[in-house]
Design an enzyme around this catalytic site. Structure first.
Site, PDB file in Angstrom:
ATOM      1  N   ASP A   1      27.686   3.956  55.772  1.00  0.00           N
ATOM      2  CA  ASP A   1      28.934   4.299  55.091  1.00  0.00           C
ATOM      3  C   ASP A   1      28.775   5.530  54.201  1.00  0.00           C
ATOM      4  O   ASP A   1      29.629   5.814  53.371  1.00  0.00           O
ATOM      5  CB  ASP A   1      29.415   3.112  54.244  1.00  0.00           C
ATOM      6  CG  ASP A   1      28.418   2.738  53.154  1.00  0.00           C
ATOM      7  OD1 ASP A   1      27.329   3.368  53.116  1.00  0.00           O
ATOM      8  OD2 ASP A   1      28.705   1.844  52.351  1.00  0.00           O
TER       9      ASP A   1
ATOM     10  N   GLY B   1      36.241  36.275  49.216  1.00  0.00           N
ATOM     11  CA  GLY B   1      37.531  36.904  48.892  1.00  0.00           C
ATOM     12  C   GLY B   1      37.481  37.838  47.691  1.00  0.00           C
ATOM     13  O   GLY B   1      37.972  38.968  47.746  1.00  0.00           O
TER      14      GLY B   1
ATOM     15  N   ARG C   1      44.240  35.138  39.391  1.00  0.00           N
ATOM     16  CA  ARG C   1      44.147  34.116  40.435  1.00  0.00           C
ATOM     17  C   ARG C   1      45.457  33.354  40.542  1.00  0.00           C
ATOM     18  O   ARG C   1      46.195  33.241  39.566  1.00  0.00           O
ATOM     19  CB  ARG C   1      43.038  33.126  40.096  1.00  0.00           C
ATOM     20  CG  ARG C   1      41.684  33.623  40.491  1.00  0.00           C
ATOM     21  CD  ARG C   1      40.835  32.472  40.986  1.00  0.00           C
ATOM     22  NE  ARG C   1      39.514  32.928  41.391  1.00  0.00           N
ATOM     23  CZ  ARG C   1      39.165  33.198  42.638  1.00  0.00           C
ATOM     24  NH1 ARG C   1      40.037  33.113  43.621  1.00  0.00           N
ATOM     25  NH2 ARG C   1      37.923  33.577  42.931  1.00  0.00           N
TER      26      ARG C   1
ATOM     27  N   LYS D   1      41.409  40.633  37.467  1.00  0.00           N
ATOM     28  CA  LYS D   1      41.790  39.790  38.617  1.00  0.00           C
ATOM     29  C   LYS D   1      42.710  38.667  38.147  1.00  0.00           C
ATOM     30  O   LYS D   1      42.401  37.999  37.173  1.00  0.00           O
ATOM     31  CB  LYS D   1      40.516  39.204  39.237  1.00  0.00           C
ATOM     32  CG  LYS D   1      40.743  38.239  40.367  1.00  0.00           C
ATOM     33  CD  LYS D   1      39.449  37.787  41.037  1.00  0.00           C
ATOM     34  CE  LYS D   1      38.809  36.613  40.340  1.00  0.00           C
ATOM     35  NZ  LYS D   1      37.607  36.110  41.034  1.00  0.00           N
TER      36      LYS D   1
HETATM   37  C1  R5P Z   1      35.142  33.147  39.988  1.00  0.00           C
HETATM   38  O1  R5P Z   1      35.653  33.389  38.923  1.00  0.00           O
HETATM   39  C2  R5P Z   1      33.690  33.323  40.322  1.00  0.00           C
HETATM   40  O2  R5P Z   1      32.988  34.035  39.356  1.00  0.00           O
HETATM   41  C3  R5P Z   1      33.539  33.989  41.686  1.00  0.00           C
HETATM   42  O3  R5P Z   1      34.013  35.301  41.617  1.00  0.00           O
HETATM   43  C4  R5P Z   1      34.289  33.239  42.743  1.00  0.00           C
HETATM   44  O4  R5P Z   1      34.096  31.866  42.622  1.00  0.00           O
HETATM   45  C5  R5P Z   1      33.883  33.677  44.115  1.00  0.00           C
HETATM   46  O5  R5P Z   1      34.605  32.943  45.056  1.00  0.00           O
HETATM   47  P1  R5P Z   1      35.138  33.610  46.368  1.00  0.00           P
HETATM   48  O6  R5P Z   1      33.938  34.175  47.089  1.00  0.00           O
HETATM   49  O7  R5P Z   1      35.757  32.465  47.130  1.00  0.00           O
HETATM   50  O8  R5P Z   1      36.128  34.642  45.997  1.00  0.00           O
END
Ligand code: R5P
Length: 302
Positions: free
Chosen positions: A36, A225, A192, A190
């Protein structure tokens, strides 16, 4: 004083390098999975009065590796070691370090409590997403930077380099790295999408990157990304070359392929997380973190 290193299943390759550098034996342990998916750990060594290290990278599959690590800690603790030290080359859940939206959990704090509840005396970890999560622990935490291994790579470039911080949260880390190399710093703002994991709404460069080699410094690559979007933007702003340097690489969803096909010229990572040959790609340069970790561990058993 006798010491033993125990290892979970997430990165035995890194543990092997550490045991060989430190000349500390790898303890025998049985880790089994029931049908499991429950895990059971049994250590097969006498640990009483000894210094014990438990190494595990909390990489994907995160919960599986976390549980294995906690159960291994419990098995060791029951044998009454002198000291039990957790070594997490990659500490997951560190990005969930604050409540972004009402109703959210505070995962980084929950994981800290779980680690402490097992009875670890100390934690060694590398390149936390946000160093302030150290404050969630009552036990001492030794937080090591993984970026040291990239310093030589930058100087070997012999190019006009600008260090890039990929988001405001990473500013302190990139600032320190740029200062240590006496290099200029530029910032990417950036935004999000908090409703959709891994989705970025917008990015903007602050600072001069024209005709320079831009080295983006980040803690972890997951989908790729963040870095790919940053690379497009930096090239658009006139960067001659764009290199990504991230301590941890937990590639998911074809990140290896999209990074290879992206405007990034090189991707530098370390081996805190095991990268199977199937996820390696020509632009990827992997530096070993074993000496950094074993140097820190050696100080604990003097
Ligand atoms: C986010 O704030 C982290 O510092 C990284 O930039 C992020 O987790 C990277 O994730 P990904 O490769 O999916 O953009």
């Amino acid at each position: 004083m006798d010491s033993i290193i125990f290892s979970g299943n997430s990165n035995p390759e890194l543990t092997a390098q550490i045991t060989s550098e430190l000349k500390i034996p790898l303890g025998k342990a049985e880790i089994i999975r029931f049908a499991d998916s429950e895990c059971r750990v049994r250590i097969e060594e006498d640990v009483e009065g000894k210094n014990i290290f438990v190494i595990q990278s909390l990489s994907n599959p995160v919960d599986e590796h976390l549980m294995e690590f906690l159960l291994m800690g419990d098995a060791v603790k029951r044998g009454e070691p002198r000291k039990m030290i957790a070594v997490l080359p990659y500490h997951s859940y560190a990005r969930q370090d604050r409540i972004h939206r009402p109703g959210e959990c505070l995962s980084a704090q929950v994981v800290a409590k779980m680690i402490e509840s097992v009875g670890f005396d100390k934690l060694i970890t590398l390149e936390l997403h946000n160093e302030s999560i150290v404050g969630f622990f009552k036990i001492p935490v030794v937080h090591v930077s993984g970026l040291e291994v990239f310093r030589k790579r930058v100087t070997d470039l012999k190019e006009d380099v600008v260090i890039i911080t990929p988001d405001a949260g990473a500013l302190k880390r990139s600032q320190k790295f740029a200062e240590s190399l006496d290099l200029p710093l530029a910032l990417i703002e950036k935004k999000r999408d908090l409703e959709r994991p891994h989705k970025i709404l917008s990015m903007r460069v602050v600072g001069d990157v024209k005709n320079r080699t831009a080295v983006i410094v980040d803690d972890v690559i997951v989908t790729g990304g963040t870095l790919i979007n940053a690379a497009f933007l930096l090239k658009e702003k006139g960067a001659k070359k764009v290199i990504a340097a991230a301590t941890h690489a937990d590639f998911v969803g074809g990140a290896d392929k999209i990074l290879q096909d992206s405007p990034l010229d090189q991707v530098w990572v370390t081996d805190t997380i095991f990268i199977p040959p199937s996820k390696n790609f020509p632009k990827l340069k992997i530096s070993s973190i074993a000496s950094t970790l074993s140097g820190t561990m050696a100080k604990m058993v003097k």
